[in-house]
Scaffold this active site. Structure first.
Site, short mmCIF file in Angstrom:
data_model
loop_
_atom_site.label_atom_id
_atom_site.label_comp_id
_atom_site.label_asym_id
_atom_site.label_seq_id
_atom_site.Cartn_x
_atom_site.Cartn_y
_atom_site.Cartn_z
N TYR A 33 0.83 -1.10 0.12
CA TYR A 33 -0.02 -0.11 0.08
C TYR A 33 0.94 1.11 -0.05
O TYR A 33 2.11 1.18 0.21
CB TYR A 33 -1.02 -0.06 1.21
CG TYR A 33 -0.32 0.44 2.69
CD1 TYR A 33 0.25 -0.27 3.25
CD2 TYR A 33 -0.65 1.84 2.80
CE1 TYR A 33 0.73 0.07 4.46
CE2 TYR A 33 -0.11 2.29 4.07
CZ TYR A 33 0.54 1.38 5.00
OH TYR A 33 0.94 1.87 6.07
N ARG A 52 7.24 3.57 -5.47
CA ARG A 52 7.39 2.75 -4.30
C ARG A 52 6.82 1.61 -4.27
O ARG A 52 7.18 0.33 -3.91
CB ARG A 52 7.66 3.42 -2.89
CG ARG A 52 8.11 2.72 -1.83
CD ARG A 52 8.25 3.58 -0.58
NE ARG A 52 6.87 4.05 -0.12
CZ ARG A 52 6.70 4.98 0.58
NH1 ARG A 52 7.77 5.64 1.21
NH2 ARG A 52 5.60 5.63 0.88
N LYS A 150 6.96 -1.64 1.89
CA LYS A 150 5.50 -1.14 2.29
C LYS A 150 4.45 -1.97 2.34
O LYS A 150 3.44 -1.83 1.19
CB LYS A 150 5.25 0.18 1.81
CG LYS A 150 4.34 1.20 2.65
CD LYS A 150 4.34 2.56 2.27
CE LYS A 150 3.36 3.20 3.08
NZ LYS A 150 3.28 3.39 4.64
N GLU A 185 13.16 4.51 12.94
CA GLU A 185 11.85 5.41 12.45
C GLU A 185 10.82 5.17 13.35
O GLU A 185 10.67 4.34 14.49
CB GLU A 185 11.69 4.80 10.97
CG GLU A 185 11.05 3.47 11.10
CD GLU A 185 10.64 3.11 9.55
OE1 GLU A 185 10.48 3.85 8.67
OE2 GLU A 185 10.86 1.72 9.32
N LEU A 209 11.70 2.28 6.10
CA LEU A 209 11.14 2.56 5.01
C LEU A 209 11.88 3.78 4.23
O LEU A 209 12.09 4.86 5.00
CB LEU A 209 9.68 2.78 5.29
CG LEU A 209 8.97 3.10 3.85
CD1 LEU A 209 8.61 1.93 3.26
CD2 LEU A 209 7.72 3.82 3.95
#
Ligand code: PMP
Length: 289
Positions: A33, A52, A150, A185, A209
């Protein structure tokens, strides 16, 4: 303020959009997603997000519908809302199949696009900054489900946010460390810290990411001759003692952090480098949309 969902080839009201229980996104989190924000109603950096999405799908050997087809679905869904600004969630699952892990048993990929009001941070949060908590839940190892992908499997990040909020109900974000101890992160954001006059952000090497916003901020800082370094290790104490801290993501853009684990960052107000980058980023988004 409206929510519209593209599913099964049509733009629908949320209550009319359904996904079969045999969809592998539902069964296994077997999906990819993207979340894209809008400015003046136009998607921000859509091409970067589509790139991406393609990279994530490739890493999972998940077949995507054509890029044009996805972009047309996004445009049709966005055209059906009247929000000041929206958040667009593009989801592609591996489709339906028997309750069987083998990805080869999946049917056609399924595209769902959700467009809803942006729901980003409030003006006060940008002005005063937010609190974050460094959690014990570790970021996935790149040798397991690589954080660079992702995917729809966000349970680790759900655990991280749960831990942060149990500890401090006002925490805006959970900060995850990699297994080797470096700060990595946020649960849904990338992280920057100003240490000794230098802007530092965990490198992709740490296992994070490759955030679209992060990439733009790195380029903006370099273009503006601000000292910035992508570091392979950032200790939790370095983050707690930083002069400035901020988060980046497509829904937040750049959001100042003024407290880490209850410890005040700098003088407790968004710092000068954070503010400079916020202004530069705003200009970039205006120019791009
Ligand atoms: N890290 C994680 C784990 C995320 O979920 C997100 C939000 N997509 C980000 C970072 C920020 O990425 P982007 O700037 O592309 O929204």
């Amino acid at each position: 303020m409206t929510i519209r969902v593209y599913s099964d080839g049509q733009v629908r009201a949320p209550g009319d959009a359904t996904v079969p229980v045999f969809d592998r996104g539902f069964l296994f989190g077997d999906s990819v997603y993207e979340t894209v924000g809008t400015n003046r109603g136009k998607p921000i950096f859509l091409a970067d997000h589509m790139d991406r999405l393609a990279r994530s799908a490739e890493r999972l050997f998940l077949r995507l519908p054509d890029r044009d087809f996805i972009e047309r679905a996004v445009a049709a869904t966005l055209a059906a809302v009247d929000n000041a600004e929206s958040r667009i969630r593009i989801i592609v699952t591996r489709g339906d199949g028997p309750v069987d892990l083998d990805p080869a048993s999946a049917g056609e990929p399924r595209l769902v696009v959700i467009v809803q009001p942006l729901g980003g941070p409030s003006p006060e949060m940008y002005e005063k900054g937010v609190q974050v908590e460094i959690v014990s839940v570790a970021r996935n190892s790149p040798q397991a489900l690589d954080p660079a992908i992702k995917s729809g499997n966000y349970l680790n990040n759900v655990l991280a946010i749960g831990e942060a909020r149990r500890r401090r109900p006002t925490a805006h974000e959970a900060i995850l460390c990699a297994a080797h101890g470096s700060v990595a992160e946020g649960a849904s954001s990338n992280l920057f810290a100003v240490v000794g006059g230098e802007i530092r952000t965990p490198s992709l090497q740490v296992g994070i990411l490759d955030g679209v916003t992060r990439g733009k901020v790195v380029a903006l800082a370099r273009g503006d001759h601000m000292p910035l370094r992508e570091v392979d290790f950032m200790s939790p104490d370095e983050l707690r003692q930083a002069n400035e801290v901020f988060l980046t993501s497509s829904v937040r853009n750049i959001l100042p952090v003024v407290q880490v684990d209850g410890i005040t960052v700098g003088d407790g107000k968004p710092g000068p480098m954070t503010k400079r980058l916020m202004a530069l980023y705003r200009q970039l988004v205006e120019a791009e949309t």
